[in-house]
Design an enzyme around this catalytic site. Structure first.
Site, PDB file in Angstrom:
ATOM      1  N   CYS A 146      -4.503   2.097  -3.672  1.00 22.21           N
ATOM      2  CA  CYS A 146      -3.619   2.857  -2.944  1.00 22.21           C
ATOM      3  C   CYS A 146      -3.136   2.009  -3.107  1.00 22.21           C
ATOM      4  O   CYS A 146      -1.618   1.882  -2.447  1.00 22.21           O
ATOM      5  CB  CYS A 146      -4.000   3.318  -1.920  1.00 22.21           C
ATOM      6  N   GLN A 193      -3.907  -5.649   6.937  1.00 25.93           N
ATOM      7  CA  GLN A 193      -4.240  -6.386   6.178  1.00 25.93           C
ATOM      8  C   GLN A 193      -5.132  -7.900   7.220  1.00 25.93           C
ATOM      9  O   GLN A 193      -5.188  -8.467   5.964  1.00 25.93           O
ATOM     10  CB  GLN A 193      -4.999  -6.312   5.125  1.00 25.93           C
ATOM     11  N   LYS A 249     -10.049  -0.704  10.374  1.00 28.72           N
ATOM     12  CA  LYS A 249     -10.189  -1.476   9.319  1.00 28.72           C
ATOM     13  C   LYS A 249     -11.072  -3.414  10.558  1.00 28.72           C
ATOM     14  O   LYS A 249     -11.268  -4.385  10.398  1.00 28.72           O
ATOM     15  CB  LYS A 249      -9.637  -2.309   8.747  1.00 28.72           C
ATOM     16  N   HIS A 252       0.314  -1.345  -0.434  1.00 26.35           N
ATOM     17  CA  HIS A 252       0.273   0.454   0.062  1.00 26.35           C
ATOM     18  C   HIS A 252       1.225   1.114  -0.345  1.00 26.35           C
ATOM     19  O   HIS A 252       1.857   0.983   0.451  1.00 26.35           O
ATOM     20  CB  HIS A 252      -0.654   0.226   1.503  1.00 26.35           C
ATOM     21  N   ASP A 256       4.145  -3.950   7.753  1.00 30.37           N
ATOM     22  CA  ASP A 256       2.282  -3.453   8.257  1.00 30.37           C
ATOM     23  C   ASP A 256       1.219  -4.527   8.055  1.00 30.37           C
ATOM     24  O   ASP A 256       1.261  -5.295   7.438  1.00 30.37           O
ATOM     25  CB  ASP A 256       2.017  -2.582   6.573  1.00 30.37           C
TER      26      ASP A 256
HETATM   27  N1  7TS Z   1      -1.991  -0.517   4.451  1.00 31.09           N
HETATM   28  C1  7TS Z   1      -2.778  -1.234   4.454  1.00 31.09           C
HETATM   29  C2  7TS Z   1      -2.103  -3.027   3.542  1.00 31.09           C
HETATM   30  C3  7TS Z   1      -3.156  -0.896   3.906  1.00 31.09           C
HETATM   31  O1  7TS Z   1      -4.345  -1.944   3.186  1.00 31.09           O
HETATM   32  C4  7TS Z   1      -3.805   0.038   4.472  1.00 31.09           C
HETATM   33  C5  7TS Z   1      -5.416   0.783   4.050  1.00 31.09           C
HETATM   34  C6  7TS Z   1      -3.251   1.086   4.601  1.00 31.09           C
HETATM   35  C7  7TS Z   1      -1.932   1.068   4.787  1.00 31.09           C
HETATM   36  C8  7TS Z   1      -3.630   2.610   5.146  1.00 31.09           C
HETATM   37  O2  7TS Z   1      -4.388   2.498   6.328  1.00 31.09           O
HETATM   38  P1  7TS Z   1      -5.083   3.642   6.542  1.00 31.09           P
HETATM   39  O3  7TS Z   1      -5.803   2.869   7.427  1.00 31.09           O
HETATM   40  O4  7TS Z   1      -3.838   4.325   7.667  1.00 31.09           O
HETATM   41  O5  7TS Z   1      -5.569   4.486   5.992  1.00 31.09           O
HETATM   42  N2  7TS Z   1      -6.148   0.164   2.827  1.00 31.09           N
HETATM   43  C9  7TS Z   1      -7.131   0.820   1.956  1.00 31.09           C
HETATM   44  C10 7TS Z   1      -7.463   0.087   1.076  1.00 31.09           C
HETATM   45  O6  7TS Z   1      -7.338  -0.999   0.421  1.00 31.09           O
HETATM   46  N3  7TS Z   1      -9.132   0.078   0.590  1.00 31.09           N
HETATM   47  O7  7TS Z   1      -9.463   1.619   1.551  1.00 31.09           O
HETATM   48  C11 7TS Z   1      -7.799   1.478   2.401  1.00 31.09           C
END
Ligand code: 7TS
Length: 409
Positions: A366, A203, A226, A123, A200
Protein backbone atom coordinates in the site's frame (compact mmCIF):
# COMPACT_ATOMS: atom_id res chain seq x y z
CA UNK A 1 13.02 -9.64 32.75
CA UNK A 2 12.12 -9.91 29.06
CA UNK A 3 12.27 -13.55 27.95
CA UNK A 4 11.16 -14.07 24.36
CA UNK A 5 10.45 -17.77 24.95
CA UNK A 6 8.07 -16.87 27.77
CA UNK A 7 6.46 -14.17 25.59
CA UNK A 8 5.87 -16.71 22.82
CA UNK A 9 3.70 -18.78 25.17
CA UNK A 10 1.29 -15.82 25.36
CA UNK A 11 0.44 -16.23 21.64
CA UNK A 12 -1.46 -19.49 21.00
CA UNK A 13 -1.07 -19.21 17.24
CA UNK A 14 2.72 -19.46 17.48
CA UNK A 15 2.32 -23.12 18.46
CA UNK A 16 0.47 -23.81 15.19
CA UNK A 17 2.06 -25.43 12.17
CA UNK A 18 2.06 -23.48 8.90
CA UNK A 19 1.75 -26.74 6.98
CA UNK A 20 1.73 -30.33 8.23
CA UNK A 21 5.02 -30.85 10.05
CA UNK A 22 6.25 -27.30 9.31
CA UNK A 23 6.27 -24.84 12.23
CA UNK A 24 4.92 -21.34 11.67
CA UNK A 25 7.44 -18.51 11.42
CA UNK A 26 5.31 -15.37 11.47
CA UNK A 27 7.22 -12.43 10.02
CA UNK A 28 4.26 -10.29 8.97
CA UNK A 29 3.38 -8.33 12.11
CA UNK A 30 3.54 -5.01 10.25
CA UNK A 31 0.51 -6.12 8.21
CA UNK A 32 -1.31 -7.44 11.29
CA UNK A 33 -0.02 -8.65 14.64
CA UNK A 34 -0.92 -11.91 16.36
CA UNK A 35 -3.12 -11.80 19.46
CA UNK A 36 -2.16 -12.90 22.98
CA UNK A 37 -4.50 -15.08 25.05
CA UNK A 38 -5.34 -12.11 27.28
CA UNK A 39 -6.92 -10.26 24.34
CA UNK A 40 -8.78 -13.29 23.00
CA UNK A 41 -10.11 -14.03 26.52
CA UNK A 42 -11.22 -10.44 27.15
CA UNK A 43 -13.33 -10.47 23.98
CA UNK A 44 -14.70 -13.96 24.70
CA UNK A 45 -15.55 -12.92 28.21
CA UNK A 46 -17.58 -9.97 26.98
CA UNK A 47 -19.59 -12.16 24.59
CA UNK A 48 -20.06 -14.93 27.13
CA UNK A 49 -20.78 -12.90 30.26
CA UNK A 50 -22.00 -9.34 29.60
CA UNK A 51 -22.78 -8.87 25.90
CA UNK A 52 -25.10 -5.86 25.46
CA UNK A 53 -25.18 -2.50 23.73
CA UNK A 54 -23.37 0.41 25.36
CA UNK A 55 -24.38 3.94 26.41
CA UNK A 56 -28.12 3.25 26.41
CA UNK A 57 -29.36 0.43 28.62
CA UNK A 58 -29.86 0.74 32.35
CA UNK A 59 -29.79 -3.00 32.88
CA UNK A 60 -26.80 -4.75 34.43
CA UNK A 61 -25.31 -6.15 31.23
CA UNK A 62 -25.41 -2.81 29.44
CA UNK A 63 -23.84 -1.06 32.41
CA UNK A 64 -21.04 -3.64 32.55
CA UNK A 65 -20.46 -3.38 28.80
CA UNK A 66 -20.41 0.43 28.94
CA UNK A 67 -17.98 0.41 31.87
CA UNK A 68 -15.65 -2.05 30.14
CA UNK A 69 -15.74 -0.12 26.86
CA UNK A 70 -15.12 3.27 28.49
CA UNK A 71 -12.46 1.79 30.73
CA UNK A 72 -10.68 0.56 27.60
CA UNK A 73 -10.81 4.09 26.18
CA UNK A 74 -9.23 5.42 29.40
CA UNK A 75 -6.39 2.88 29.16
CA UNK A 76 -5.76 3.76 25.50
CA UNK A 77 -5.74 7.44 26.47
CA UNK A 78 -3.13 6.82 29.17
CA UNK A 79 -1.11 4.64 26.79
CA UNK A 80 -0.57 7.54 24.39
CA UNK A 81 -0.47 10.14 27.21
CA UNK A 82 -3.55 11.94 25.94
CA UNK A 83 -4.68 14.68 28.38
CA UNK A 84 -8.15 13.09 28.50
CA UNK A 85 -10.13 10.08 27.23
CA UNK A 86 -12.56 12.43 25.47
CA UNK A 87 -9.80 13.16 22.97
CA UNK A 88 -9.56 9.48 22.03
CA UNK A 89 -12.07 8.88 19.23
CA UNK A 90 -12.63 5.17 18.65
CA UNK A 91 -12.92 4.35 14.96
CA UNK A 92 -12.41 1.22 12.84
CA UNK A 93 -8.73 1.61 11.97
CA UNK A 94 -6.00 4.14 11.16
CA UNK A 95 -7.48 4.55 7.68
CA UNK A 96 -10.86 5.59 9.08
CA UNK A 97 -9.15 7.97 11.52
CA UNK A 98 -7.39 9.76 8.67
CA UNK A 99 -10.58 9.86 6.57
CA UNK A 100 -12.56 11.24 9.51
CA UNK A 101 -10.01 14.04 9.77
CA UNK A 102 -10.03 14.71 6.03
CA UNK A 103 -13.82 14.79 5.75
CA UNK A 104 -14.40 16.94 8.83
CA UNK A 105 -11.42 19.22 9.46
CA UNK A 106 -10.35 19.11 5.80
CA UNK A 107 -13.65 20.11 4.22
CA UNK A 108 -14.29 22.78 6.88
CA UNK A 109 -10.84 24.37 6.61
CA UNK A 110 -9.23 23.86 3.19
CA UNK A 111 -9.69 26.38 0.38
CA UNK A 112 -8.12 26.95 -3.06
CA UNK A 113 -4.55 28.19 -2.55
CA UNK A 114 -4.12 26.16 0.66
CA UNK A 115 -1.68 23.28 0.73
CA UNK A 116 -1.63 19.91 2.44
CA UNK A 117 1.85 18.47 2.78
CA UNK A 118 2.53 14.75 3.03
CA UNK A 119 5.54 12.57 2.15
CA UNK A 120 6.52 10.12 -0.54
CA UNK A 121 6.96 7.34 2.03
CA UNK A 122 3.30 7.26 3.14
CA UNK A 123 0.91 4.35 3.21
CA UNK A 124 -2.05 4.99 0.87
CA UNK A 125 -4.15 5.70 3.99
CA UNK A 126 -2.29 9.00 4.34
CA UNK A 127 -2.29 9.91 0.64
CA UNK A 128 -5.65 9.00 -0.89
CA UNK A 129 -7.94 10.79 1.63
CA UNK A 130 -5.94 13.99 1.08
CA UNK A 131 -6.11 13.60 -2.70
CA UNK A 132 -9.88 13.25 -2.42
CA UNK A 133 -10.31 16.24 -0.09
CA UNK A 134 -7.91 18.44 -2.07
CA UNK A 135 -9.94 17.71 -5.18
CA UNK A 136 -13.15 18.66 -3.38
CA UNK A 137 -11.80 21.85 -1.79
CA UNK A 138 -9.37 23.08 -4.45
CA UNK A 139 -6.39 22.79 -2.09
CA UNK A 140 -3.06 21.43 -3.38
CA UNK A 141 -1.34 18.26 -2.15
CA UNK A 142 2.46 18.35 -2.00
CA UNK A 143 5.03 15.71 -1.07
CA UNK A 144 8.32 15.66 0.83
CA UNK A 145 10.67 13.27 -0.95
CA UNK A 146 13.10 10.78 0.62
CA UNK A 147 16.84 10.24 0.32
CA UNK A 148 18.61 7.18 -1.10
CA UNK A 149 18.74 5.80 2.44
CA UNK A 150 14.97 6.08 2.86
CA UNK A 151 15.15 9.07 5.19
CA UNK A 152 12.88 12.10 4.82
CA UNK A 153 14.62 14.79 2.77
CA UNK A 154 14.85 17.41 5.52
CA UNK A 155 16.69 19.82 3.17
CA UNK A 156 13.57 19.99 0.99
CA UNK A 157 11.32 21.00 3.89
CA UNK A 158 11.86 24.80 3.93
CA UNK A 159 10.58 25.09 0.34
CA UNK A 160 7.58 22.83 0.98
CA UNK A 161 6.49 23.78 4.46
CA UNK A 162 5.34 27.38 4.07
CA UNK A 163 2.59 29.69 5.28
CA UNK A 164 0.41 28.13 2.54
CA UNK A 165 0.63 24.76 4.34
CA UNK A 166 -2.48 24.18 6.44
CA UNK A 167 -1.70 20.59 7.42
CA UNK A 168 1.42 18.42 7.45
CA UNK A 169 0.31 14.76 7.46
CA UNK A 170 3.22 12.34 7.82
CA UNK A 171 4.05 8.89 9.06
CA UNK A 172 5.89 8.36 12.34
CA UNK A 173 7.42 5.16 10.94
CA UNK A 174 7.48 3.91 7.35
CA UNK A 175 5.87 0.52 6.72
CA UNK A 176 8.32 -0.11 3.85
CA UNK A 177 11.65 1.49 4.79
CA UNK A 178 11.16 1.05 8.52
CA UNK A 179 12.40 4.63 8.90
CA UNK A 180 11.53 6.26 12.21
CA UNK A 181 10.83 9.90 11.44
CA UNK A 182 11.74 12.77 13.81
CA UNK A 183 8.09 13.44 14.72
CA UNK A 184 8.68 16.07 17.40
CA UNK A 185 10.98 18.08 15.14
CA UNK A 186 8.56 17.85 12.19
CA UNK A 187 5.65 18.99 14.39
CA UNK A 188 7.67 21.98 15.63
CA UNK A 189 8.64 22.93 12.07
CA UNK A 190 5.00 22.72 10.94
CA UNK A 191 3.80 24.82 13.87
CA UNK A 192 6.46 27.43 13.09
CA UNK A 193 4.67 28.18 9.79
CA UNK A 194 1.20 27.93 11.33
CA UNK A 195 0.36 24.46 9.96
CA UNK A 196 -1.37 21.71 11.91
CA UNK A 197 0.01 18.16 12.03
CA UNK A 198 -1.55 14.73 11.56
CA UNK A 199 0.70 11.83 12.50
CA UNK A 200 0.16 8.36 11.06
CA UNK A 201 1.31 6.28 14.02
CA UNK A 202 0.08 2.90 12.71
CA UNK A 203 3.66 1.57 12.73
CA UNK A 204 4.91 3.37 15.85
CA UNK A 205 2.30 3.06 18.62
CA UNK A 206 2.62 -0.78 18.59
CA UNK A 207 6.41 -0.65 18.95
CA UNK A 208 7.50 2.26 21.12
CA UNK A 209 6.36 4.77 23.72
CA UNK A 210 4.26 7.48 22.08
CA UNK A 211 3.45 10.60 24.09
CA UNK A 212 1.10 12.89 22.16
CA UNK A 213 1.65 15.76 24.61
CA UNK A 214 5.42 15.57 24.31
CA UNK A 215 5.20 15.32 20.50
CA UNK A 216 2.70 18.21 20.58
CA UNK A 217 1.02 16.78 17.46
CA UNK A 218 -2.48 18.02 16.67
CA UNK A 219 -3.88 14.70 15.45
CA UNK A 220 -2.60 11.11 15.53
CA UNK A 221 -4.08 7.86 14.21
CA UNK A 222 -3.34 4.16 14.73
CA UNK A 223 -4.90 0.69 14.40
CA UNK A 224 -5.60 -1.85 17.13
CA UNK A 225 -4.84 -4.90 14.99
CA UNK A 226 -1.14 -4.01 14.63
CA UNK A 227 -0.67 -3.78 18.43
CA UNK A 228 -1.89 -7.20 19.59
CA UNK A 229 -5.52 -6.04 19.54
CA UNK A 230 -8.41 -7.07 17.29
CA UNK A 231 -9.30 -5.79 13.82
CA UNK A 232 -12.20 -3.36 13.49
CA UNK A 233 -10.82 -0.91 16.06
CA UNK A 234 -8.61 2.14 15.73
CA UNK A 235 -7.98 5.55 17.23
CA UNK A 236 -8.03 9.18 16.19
CA UNK A 237 -6.46 11.38 18.86
CA UNK A 238 -6.85 15.15 18.56
CA UNK A 239 -6.28 18.32 20.53
CA UNK A 240 -9.49 19.20 22.34
CA UNK A 241 -10.10 22.66 20.86
CA UNK A 242 -9.60 21.31 17.32
CA UNK A 243 -11.94 18.35 17.84
CA UNK A 244 -14.53 20.62 19.40
CA UNK A 245 -14.44 22.99 16.43
CA UNK A 246 -14.76 20.18 13.87
CA UNK A 247 -18.16 19.21 12.45
CA UNK A 248 -19.27 15.59 12.94
CA UNK A 249 -18.30 12.87 10.45
CA UNK A 250 -21.30 10.53 10.30
CA UNK A 251 -24.78 11.24 11.59
CA UNK A 252 -26.99 8.88 13.58
CA UNK A 253 -27.44 7.52 17.07
CA UNK A 254 -25.05 8.32 19.93
CA UNK A 255 -23.51 11.37 18.23
CA UNK A 256 -26.44 13.74 18.91
CA UNK A 257 -27.66 15.71 21.92
CA UNK A 258 -31.13 16.56 20.57
CA UNK A 259 -32.91 15.73 17.34
CA UNK A 260 -36.01 17.47 16.06
CA UNK A 261 -37.53 17.02 12.63
CA UNK A 262 -35.83 20.25 11.53
CA UNK A 263 -32.36 19.99 13.00
CA UNK A 264 -30.02 18.26 15.42
CA UNK A 265 -27.37 19.30 17.92
CA UNK A 266 -24.22 17.36 18.65
CA UNK A 267 -23.10 15.32 21.59
CA UNK A 268 -19.90 16.10 23.53
CA UNK A 269 -16.51 14.58 22.71
CA UNK A 270 -15.78 11.81 21.96
CA UNK A 271 -19.33 10.75 21.06
CA UNK A 272 -19.82 13.52 18.48
CA UNK A 273 -17.60 11.44 16.19
CA UNK A 274 -18.91 8.01 17.13
CA UNK A 275 -22.24 7.51 15.35
CA UNK A 276 -24.05 4.21 15.80
CA UNK A 277 -23.31 1.14 17.90
CA UNK A 278 -19.53 0.90 18.20
CA UNK A 279 -17.29 -2.18 17.94
CA UNK A 280 -17.75 -3.06 21.59
CA UNK A 281 -15.85 -6.35 21.86
CA UNK A 282 -13.07 -4.83 19.76
CA UNK A 283 -12.78 -1.80 22.05
CA UNK A 284 -12.57 -4.10 25.06
CA UNK A 285 -10.00 -6.19 23.16
CA UNK A 286 -7.87 -3.10 22.48
CA UNK A 287 -7.99 -2.25 26.18
CA UNK A 288 -6.69 -5.74 26.97
CA UNK A 289 -3.95 -5.34 24.33
CA UNK A 290 -2.82 -2.11 25.97
CA UNK A 291 -2.70 -3.84 29.36
CA UNK A 292 -0.67 -6.65 27.83
CA UNK A 293 1.82 -4.31 26.12
CA UNK A 294 2.19 -2.30 29.36
CA UNK A 295 2.81 -5.46 31.31
CA UNK A 296 5.61 -6.52 28.94
CA UNK A 297 6.88 -2.93 28.82
CA UNK A 298 7.11 -0.81 25.68
CA UNK A 299 10.80 -0.14 26.36
CA UNK A 300 11.46 -3.90 26.45
CA UNK A 301 9.54 -4.38 23.20
CA UNK A 302 11.43 -1.59 21.47
CA UNK A 303 14.77 -2.89 22.71
CA UNK A 304 14.00 -6.47 21.61
CA UNK A 305 12.94 -5.34 18.13
CA UNK A 306 16.13 -3.31 17.79
CA UNK A 307 18.20 -6.43 18.58
CA UNK A 308 16.25 -8.54 16.09
CA UNK A 309 16.45 -5.86 13.39
CA UNK A 310 20.20 -5.42 13.86
CA UNK A 311 20.63 -9.21 13.64
CA UNK A 312 18.40 -9.45 10.56
CA UNK A 313 20.14 -6.59 8.71
CA UNK A 314 23.45 -8.40 9.13
CA UNK A 315 22.23 -11.94 8.44
CA UNK A 316 20.13 -10.99 5.40
CA UNK A 317 22.89 -8.96 3.77
CA UNK A 318 24.85 -12.21 3.34
CA UNK A 319 22.31 -13.50 0.82
CA UNK A 320 23.80 -12.83 -2.66
CA UNK A 321 21.82 -10.27 -4.68
CA UNK A 322 19.68 -9.25 -1.70
CA UNK A 323 19.16 -5.48 -1.44
CA UNK A 324 17.83 -4.02 1.78
CA UNK A 325 15.61 -0.94 1.50
CA UNK A 326 15.70 1.93 3.99
CA UNK A 327 18.25 3.24 6.50
CA UNK A 328 21.51 1.32 6.99
CA UNK A 329 21.60 1.95 10.75
CA UNK A 330 19.27 -0.20 12.86
CA UNK A 331 18.74 2.64 15.36
CA UNK A 332 17.01 4.72 12.67
CA UNK A 333 14.57 1.90 11.92
CA UNK A 334 11.62 0.06 13.39
CA UNK A 335 11.31 -3.73 13.38
CA UNK A 336 10.95 -4.52 9.71
CA UNK A 337 13.18 -5.15 6.71
CA UNK A 338 11.92 -4.75 3.14
CA UNK A 339 14.12 -6.18 0.43
CA UNK A 340 14.50 -7.36 -3.14
CA UNK A 341 16.63 -10.23 -4.46
CA UNK A 342 18.15 -9.90 -7.94
CA UNK A 343 16.52 -12.38 -10.31
CA UNK A 344 13.61 -13.22 -7.98
CA UNK A 345 10.17 -11.64 -8.04
CA UNK A 346 8.99 -10.67 -4.53
CA UNK A 347 5.86 -12.81 -4.98
CA UNK A 348 8.01 -15.84 -5.82
CA UNK A 349 10.11 -15.12 -2.74
CA UNK A 350 7.01 -14.98 -0.53
CA UNK A 351 5.62 -18.18 -2.04
CA UNK A 352 8.85 -20.13 -1.62
CA UNK A 353 9.24 -18.87 1.96
CA UNK A 354 5.66 -19.94 2.67
CA UNK A 355 6.66 -23.45 1.65
CA UNK A 356 9.08 -23.35 4.59
CA UNK A 357 6.34 -22.05 6.90
CA UNK A 358 7.63 -18.46 6.81
CA UNK A 359 5.00 -15.71 6.46
CA UNK A 360 6.28 -12.49 4.86
CA UNK A 361 4.48 -9.88 2.80
CA UNK A 362 5.20 -9.19 -0.87
CA UNK A 363 3.84 -6.44 -3.07
CA UNK A 364 3.70 -2.66 -2.86
CA UNK A 365 2.59 -2.70 0.80
CA UNK A 366 0.00 0.00 0.00
CA UNK A 367 2.85 2.38 -0.82
CA UNK A 368 2.76 2.52 -4.62
CA UNK A 369 4.23 6.05 -4.93
CA UNK A 370 7.26 4.96 -2.88
CA UNK A 371 7.89 1.92 -5.09
CA UNK A 372 7.32 3.93 -8.26
CA UNK A 373 9.91 6.48 -7.13
CA UNK A 374 12.39 3.62 -6.63
CA UNK A 375 11.55 2.24 -10.06
CA UNK A 376 10.34 -1.10 -8.73
CA UNK A 377 6.86 -2.62 -8.73
CA UNK A 378 7.12 -4.55 -5.51
CA UNK A 379 9.32 -5.71 -2.65
CA UNK A 380 9.28 -8.43 -0.01
CA UNK A 381 9.08 -7.55 3.67
CA UNK A 382 9.90 -9.39 6.88
CA UNK A 383 8.48 -7.67 9.95
CA UNK A 384 9.12 -8.43 13.60
CA UNK A 385 7.44 -8.06 16.96
CA UNK A 386 8.00 -8.90 20.61
CA UNK A 387 7.81 -12.67 19.95
CA UNK A 388 10.34 -12.80 17.07
CA UNK A 389 13.54 -14.80 17.69
CA UNK A 390 16.99 -14.78 16.08
CA UNK A 391 16.34 -18.44 15.19
CA UNK A 392 13.39 -17.32 13.09
CA UNK A 393 15.64 -14.85 11.29
CA UNK A 394 18.12 -17.71 10.66
CA UNK A 395 15.27 -19.78 9.16
CA UNK A 396 14.35 -16.84 6.93
CA UNK A 397 17.93 -16.50 5.67
CA UNK A 398 18.27 -20.26 5.05
CA UNK A 399 15.00 -20.24 3.14
CA UNK A 400 16.15 -17.27 1.02
CA UNK A 401 19.29 -19.23 0.08
CA UNK A 402 17.07 -22.17 -0.92
CA UNK A 403 14.80 -19.87 -2.95
CA UNK A 404 17.81 -18.72 -4.98
CA UNK A 405 18.78 -22.34 -5.65
CA UNK A 406 15.24 -23.17 -6.86
CA UNK A 407 15.65 -20.41 -9.43
CA UNK A 408 19.21 -21.58 -10.19
CA UNK A 409 20.71 -18.25 -9.19
N1 7TS B 1 -0.41 3.65 7.97
C1 7TS B 1 0.65 2.83 7.96
C2 7TS B 1 2.02 3.39 8.16
C3 7TS B 1 0.44 1.46 7.78
O1 7TS B 1 1.49 0.64 7.77
C4 7TS B 1 -0.87 0.97 7.61
C5 7TS B 1 -1.15 -0.47 7.34
C6 7TS B 1 -1.92 1.89 7.64
C7 7TS B 1 -1.66 3.22 7.82
C8 7TS B 1 -3.35 1.47 7.48
O2 7TS B 1 -3.76 0.69 8.55
P1 7TS B 1 -5.23 0.07 8.55
O3 7TS B 1 -5.28 -0.72 9.79
O4 7TS B 1 -6.17 1.22 8.54
O5 7TS B 1 -5.34 -0.74 7.30
N2 7TS B 1 -0.08 -1.17 6.78
C9 7TS B 1 -0.09 -2.40 6.26
C10 7TS B 1 1.05 -3.01 5.78
O6 7TS B 1 2.16 -2.51 5.80
N3 7TS B 1 0.74 -4.24 5.32
O7 7TS B 1 -0.56 -4.43 5.49
C11 7TS B 1 -1.10 -3.30 6.07
Amino acid sequence: MFDVNEIRKDFPILAEEAHAGVPLVYLDSAASSQKPTAVIDAMNNYYRRYNANVHRGIHRLSEDATNAYEDARRRVSEFIHSPSPEQVILVRNATEGMNLLAYTWGIANLRPGDEVLTTEMEHHANIVPWQMICEMTGATLRYVSFTEDGLLDMDALPDLLTEKTKLFAFTAASNVFGTINPVKELVAKAHAVGALTAVDAAQSVPHSIVDVQDLNCDFLVFSSHKMCGPTGMGVLYGKRELLEAMPPFMGGGDMIRRVSMEKSTWNDLPYKFEAGTPSIAEGIGLGAAVDYLNQVGMDNIHHHEQLITRYALEAMSEVPGLKIMGPKQAELRGGLVSFTVDGLHPHDIAQLLDGDGIAVRAGHHCAMPLHKKLGIGASARASFYLHTTTEEVDLLVASLHRARKVFRL
